[in-house]
Design an enzyme around this catalytic site. Sequence first.
Site, PDB file in Angstrom:
ATOM      1  N   SER A  87       0.839  -1.189   0.000  1.00  0.00           N
ATOM      2  CA  SER A  87       0.000   0.000   0.000  1.00  0.00           C
ATOM      3  C   SER A  87       0.875   1.241   0.000  1.00  0.00           C
ATOM      4  O   SER A  87       1.628   1.493   0.949  1.00  0.00           O
ATOM      5  CB  SER A  87      -0.908   0.007   1.235  1.00  0.00           C
ATOM      6  OG  SER A  87      -1.578   1.246   1.280  1.00  0.00           O
ATOM      7  N   HIS A 116      -1.120  -0.970  -4.470  1.00  0.00           N
ATOM      8  CA  HIS A 116      -2.405  -0.654  -3.851  1.00  0.00           C
ATOM      9  C   HIS A 116      -2.431   0.842  -3.538  1.00  0.00           C
ATOM     10  O   HIS A 116      -1.584   1.370  -2.819  1.00  0.00           O
ATOM     11  CB  HIS A 116      -2.594  -1.474  -2.574  1.00  0.00           C
ATOM     12  CG  HIS A 116      -3.931  -1.281  -1.938  1.00  0.00           C
ATOM     13  ND1 HIS A 116      -5.058  -1.928  -2.372  1.00  0.00           N
ATOM     14  CD2 HIS A 116      -4.326  -0.501  -0.892  1.00  0.00           C
ATOM     15  CE1 HIS A 116      -6.097  -1.559  -1.641  1.00  0.00           C
ATOM     16  NE2 HIS A 116      -5.674  -0.688  -0.736  1.00  0.00           N
ATOM     17  N   ASP A 130      -4.637   4.005  -2.089  1.00  0.00           N
ATOM     18  CA  ASP A 130      -5.777   4.377  -1.253  1.00  0.00           C
ATOM     19  C   ASP A 130      -6.180   5.825  -1.484  1.00  0.00           C
ATOM     20  O   ASP A 130      -5.411   6.743  -1.186  1.00  0.00           O
ATOM     21  CB  ASP A 130      -5.401   4.214   0.225  1.00  0.00           C
ATOM     22  CG  ASP A 130      -5.249   2.758   0.597  1.00  0.00           C
ATOM     23  OD1 ASP A 130      -6.202   1.994   0.391  1.00  0.00           O
ATOM     24  OD2 ASP A 130      -4.169   2.380   1.104  1.00  0.00           O
ATOM     25  N   MET A 152      -8.779   8.685  -0.319  1.00  0.00           N
ATOM     26  CA  MET A 152      -9.721   9.010   0.770  1.00  0.00           C
ATOM     27  C   MET A 152     -10.208  10.447   0.617  1.00  0.00           C
ATOM     28  O   MET A 152      -9.414  11.331   0.295  1.00  0.00           O
ATOM     29  CB  MET A 152      -9.016   8.878   2.117  1.00  0.00           C
ATOM     30  CG  MET A 152      -8.345   7.539   2.328  1.00  0.00           C
ATOM     31  SD  MET A 152      -7.513   7.526   3.915  1.00  0.00           S
ATOM     32  CE  MET A 152      -6.698   5.928   3.844  1.00  0.00           C
ATOM     33  N   HIS A 162      -8.170   1.752  -4.538  1.00  0.00           N
ATOM     34  CA  HIS A 162      -9.178   1.537  -3.489  1.00  0.00           C
ATOM     35  C   HIS A 162      -9.792   2.887  -3.141  1.00  0.00           C
ATOM     36  O   HIS A 162      -9.165   3.717  -2.482  1.00  0.00           O
ATOM     37  CB  HIS A 162      -8.472   0.900  -2.276  1.00  0.00           C
ATOM     38  CG  HIS A 162      -9.342   0.713  -1.083  1.00  0.00           C
ATOM     39  ND1 HIS A 162      -8.827   0.439   0.177  1.00  0.00           N
ATOM     40  CD2 HIS A 162     -10.694   0.732  -0.921  1.00  0.00           C
ATOM     41  CE1 HIS A 162      -9.810   0.316   1.043  1.00  0.00           C
ATOM     42  NE2 HIS A 162     -10.953   0.490   0.405  1.00  0.00           N
ATOM     43  N   MET A 217     -12.015   5.194  -1.142  1.00  0.00           N
ATOM     44  CA  MET A 217     -12.766   5.382   0.105  1.00  0.00           C
ATOM     45  C   MET A 217     -13.417   6.752   0.013  1.00  0.00           C
ATOM     46  O   MET A 217     -13.047   7.694   0.720  1.00  0.00           O
ATOM     47  CB  MET A 217     -11.812   5.264   1.301  1.00  0.00           C
ATOM     48  CG  MET A 217     -11.433   3.821   1.604  1.00  0.00           C
ATOM     49  SD  MET A 217      -9.931   3.683   2.575  1.00  0.00           S
ATOM     50  CE  MET A 217      -8.738   3.707   1.244  1.00  0.00           C
ATOM     51  N   MET A 224     -12.101  -5.356   4.274  1.00  0.00           N
ATOM     52  CA  MET A 224     -11.331  -4.493   5.179  1.00  0.00           C
ATOM     53  C   MET A 224     -11.118  -5.238   6.493  1.00  0.00           C
ATOM     54  O   MET A 224     -12.081  -5.625   7.152  1.00  0.00           O
ATOM     55  CB  MET A 224     -12.082  -3.186   5.461  1.00  0.00           C
ATOM     56  CG  MET A 224     -12.105  -2.158   4.339  1.00  0.00           C
ATOM     57  SD  MET A 224     -10.494  -1.611   3.705  1.00  0.00           S
ATOM     58  CE  MET A 224      -9.573  -1.223   5.189  1.00  0.00           C
ATOM     59  N   GLY A 262      -9.360   4.146   6.585  1.00  0.00           N
ATOM     60  CA  GLY A 262      -9.018   5.537   6.864  1.00  0.00           C
ATOM     61  C   GLY A 262      -7.562   5.742   7.243  1.00  0.00           C
ATOM     62  O   GLY A 262      -7.005   6.793   6.980  1.00  0.00           O
ATOM     63  N   PHE A 263      -6.960   4.738   7.842  1.00  0.00           N
ATOM     64  CA  PHE A 263      -5.587   4.910   8.330  1.00  0.00           C
ATOM     65  C   PHE A 263      -4.780   3.623   8.175  1.00  0.00           C
ATOM     66  O   PHE A 263      -5.331   2.527   8.312  1.00  0.00           O
ATOM     67  CB  PHE A 263      -5.598   5.293   9.823  1.00  0.00           C
ATOM     68  CG  PHE A 263      -6.392   6.538  10.093  1.00  0.00           C
ATOM     69  CD1 PHE A 263      -5.802   7.793   9.979  1.00  0.00           C
ATOM     70  CD2 PHE A 263      -7.745   6.455  10.436  1.00  0.00           C
ATOM     71  CE1 PHE A 263      -6.553   8.944  10.201  1.00  0.00           C
ATOM     72  CE2 PHE A 263      -8.493   7.605  10.657  1.00  0.00           C
ATOM     73  CZ  PHE A 263      -7.899   8.854  10.546  1.00  0.00           C
ATOM     74  N   GLY A 308      -1.507   1.282   9.587  1.00  0.00           N
ATOM     75  CA  GLY A 308      -0.901   0.994  10.880  1.00  0.00           C
ATOM     76  C   GLY A 308      -1.840   0.543  11.981  1.00  0.00           C
ATOM     77  O   GLY A 308      -1.473   0.584  13.157  1.00  0.00           O
ATOM     78  N   ASP A 330      -7.249  -6.206   3.354  1.00  0.00           N
ATOM     79  CA  ASP A 330      -6.610  -4.899   3.490  1.00  0.00           C
ATOM     80  C   ASP A 330      -6.669  -4.402   4.926  1.00  0.00           C
ATOM     81  O   ASP A 330      -7.747  -4.105   5.445  1.00  0.00           O
ATOM     82  CB  ASP A 330      -7.325  -3.920   2.538  1.00  0.00           C
ATOM     83  CG  ASP A 330      -6.651  -2.568   2.467  1.00  0.00           C
ATOM     84  OD1 ASP A 330      -5.547  -2.417   3.015  1.00  0.00           O
ATOM     85  OD2 ASP A 330      -7.241  -1.659   1.841  1.00  0.00           O
TER      86      ASP A 330
HETATM   87  C1  DX5 Z   1      -6.704   1.721   5.157  1.00  0.00           C
HETATM   88  C2  DX5 Z   1      -6.199   1.428   3.774  1.00  0.00           C
HETATM   89  C3  DX5 Z   1      -5.138   0.405   3.725  1.00  0.00           C
HETATM   90  C4  DX5 Z   1      -3.872   0.777   4.462  1.00  0.00           C
HETATM   91  C5  DX5 Z   1      -3.298  -0.497   4.998  1.00  0.00           C
HETATM   92  O1  DX5 Z   1      -7.860   2.462   5.082  1.00  0.00           O
HETATM   93  O2  DX5 Z   1      -7.264   0.943   2.953  1.00  0.00           O
HETATM   94  O3  DX5 Z   1      -4.824   0.048   2.385  1.00  0.00           O
HETATM   95  O4  DX5 Z   1      -2.933   1.442   3.659  1.00  0.00           O
HETATM   96  O5  DX5 Z   1      -2.252  -0.177   5.829  1.00  0.00           O
HETATM   97  P1  DX5 Z   1      -1.630  -1.201   6.877  1.00  0.00           P
HETATM   98  O6  DX5 Z   1      -1.096  -2.378   6.087  1.00  0.00           O
HETATM   99  O7  DX5 Z   1      -0.571  -0.393   7.532  1.00  0.00           O
HETATM  100  O8  DX5 Z   1      -2.744  -1.617   7.799  1.00  0.00           O
HETATM  101 ZN    ZN Z   2      -6.717   0.103   0.929  1.00  0.00          ZN
END
Ligand code: DX5
Ligand code: ZN
Length: 220
Positions: free
Chosen positions: A9, A34, A36, A38, A67, A69, A138, A143-144, A146, A176
């Site tokens: 990601s 990947h 993201d 948002m 992806h 969001m 998910m 949203g985040f 880590g 994800d």
């Molecule tokens: C979260 C994202 C993920 C995120 C995953 O909303 O959709 O793709 O980047 O990050 P890690 O692998 O750090 O959980």
């Molecule tokens: Zn994602």
Amino acid sequence: MSKTLIAPSVLAADFANLQRDVEMINNSEADWFHIDIMDGVFVPNISYGMPVLKAITQHAKKTIDVHLMIIDPDRYIKEFAALGADILTVHYEACTHLHRTLQAIKNEGMKAGVAINPHTSVDLLKDIINDIDVVLIMSVNPGFGGQSFIENTFNKVQRLKEIISINNANTLIEIDGGVTDKNAGELSKAGADVLVAGSYVFKSDDQPNTIKNLKQIANS
Ligand code: DX5
Ligand code: ZN
């Protein structure tokens, strides 16, 4: 059985060194990028948008997995196709007419993905499963990066696998959020086809080797 794919990601990359990190993925055993997107409305965070995606696709040499969001994703389907997205994933929770949205994505020549939040049952996809190329489960709240992995994801993967096989569908299962060496093997055994990994890859000292190990664990 086909190989489990790894999709780093880019959200966890170093944006001041984006080209370096894109090249790292190009030269690694990773399979997909990947990406993201948002909007600060569907999720409580804003990531990056079209100009950054354009910069990424100029250098990326692997499948671009976007992806979204965002609310009302239909507004931007054509634009993401033009920017080079190969797979465009929308959230189940953000689409009033999901079937129509999926057709619109495919009409632009992309594969169509549906993402579901942790509280959304995979059974809600039963009637539409043959129209979905990728279901993105998910395994954290979107949203985040880590965050820690939600264990109920394993049940969802198993149930989705059943739905896919009962309906003779070719849908891929993508996971994800919170993916690490600790859950990659079990996820792939449960039926996951693609594992997204952000922090686990980018926070490691040897990123190509982390990707390689993750892939090995997922395919052992
Ligand atoms: C979260 C994202 C993920 C995120 C995953 O909303 O959709 O793709 O980047 O990050 P890690 O692998 O750090 O959980
Ligand atoms: Zn994602």
